[in-house]
Scaffold this active site. Structure first.
Site, PDB file in Angstrom:
ATOM      1  N   ASP A  83       0.825  -1.204   0.000  1.00 45.80           N
ATOM      2  CA  ASP A  83       0.000   0.000   0.000  1.00 45.80           C
ATOM      3  C   ASP A  83       0.864   1.260   0.000  1.00 45.80           C
ATOM      4  OD1 ASP A  83       0.923  -0.638   2.507  1.00 45.80           O
ATOM      5  OD2 ASP A  83      -0.970  -0.267   3.544  1.00 45.80           O
ATOM      6  N   TYR A  84       1.911   1.266   0.827  1.00 43.72           N
ATOM      7  CA  TYR A  84       2.815   2.425   0.857  1.00 43.72           C
ATOM      8  C   TYR A  84       3.521   2.603  -0.480  1.00 43.72           C
ATOM      9  CZ  TYR A  84       7.142   4.994   1.510  1.00 43.72           C
ATOM     10  OH  TYR A  84       8.192   5.864   1.343  1.00 43.72           O
TER      11      TYR A  84
END
Length: 243
Positions: A83-84
């Site tokens: 996600d990052y």
């Protein structure tokens, strides 16, 4: 893609939504709720205000054309902190992120105090692997360490008593978190003020335990559901059998 008035590409906004926990019975549920609606919310709101990229995989909305420009989902299967890295790849191409005015109510399938602690340790391993600076930043952004540092500074600058300042600063932090929690929940909660106090103390103490006793850094393995992974550089991982 549409263009702005000066003819340059218009980078439409992607959204991240604060993840929160709905009401459930038991102290473990209270612990999760207090963490997500105090420490976690504080971190993400502060990052958004100061302009940092801030996306959590539990609750975000990314435009497909933005993700396609970042080579799509196929570019991230080797990462656990995808996600990052997805958010970073999209932001590096000029797309914007904004915090939604709504919250996302989500619960883990099963919950207990030990599972909550394991979850925090897993997240800490990922953070320190992908962003090593969090080894320094994370502890000093939490209540007890920050209060000691500020109390030490106040003592040397103003000659104030360190312990008096520490206690007053912790109390103000405790009350501010409670006000924030009530705001996120719409003014009601299903647990008592005593439960809140105990859960808040555990959450704030857990960061010190995770970092200063190196429980999150001692072993580069991560357990996720029924699988085990060994962390490598920048969040890449390989699955292995835990025997």
């Amino acid at each position: 893609m549409k263009t702005s008035e000066n003819g340059s590409p218009r980078k439409f906004t992607n959204y991240f939504v604060l993840p929160c926990v709905t009401d459930r019975q038991g102290f473990a549920a209270t612990l999760e709720q207090v963490y997500f609606e105090t420490s976690h919310t504080r971190c993400y709101v502060s990052a958004n205000v100061t302009g940092f990229k801030c996306v959590t995989g539990m609750s975000c909305s990314m435009r497909k054309d933005a993700l396609d420009q970042a080579e799509g989902l196929i570019a991230f299967p080797q990462y656990i902190a995808e996600d990052y890295l997805m958010a970073k790849a999209i932001a590096d191409r000029g797309w914007k992120f904004a915090k939604s005015t709504q919250v996302a109510m989500q619960n883990s399938g099963s919950y207990s105090i030990s599972q909550f602690q394991s979850r925090m340790i897993r997240w800490t391993k990922l953070q320190t692997n992908v962003l090593p600076a969090t080894v320094i930043r994370e502890p000093i952004s939490e209540c007890f360490v920050a209060s000691l540092i500020i109390g030490w500074a106040a003592h040397h600058v103003f000659r104030w008593d360190i312990m008096v300042f520490f206690k007053c600063h912790c109390l103000e932090w405790f009350i501010s978190d409670y006000i924030q929690l009530r705001g996120v929940q719409g003014g009601t909660q299903c647990f008592s003020k005593l439960d809140y106090a105990v859960a808040w103390f555990i959450c704030e103490s857990m960061t010190i335990y995770i970092f200063f006793f190196l429980s999150a850094l001692w072993d580069p393995t991560i357990s996720w559901r029924t699988d085990c992974y060994r962390l490598h550089h920048r969040g890449t991982a390989e699955e292995f059998l835990d025997v």
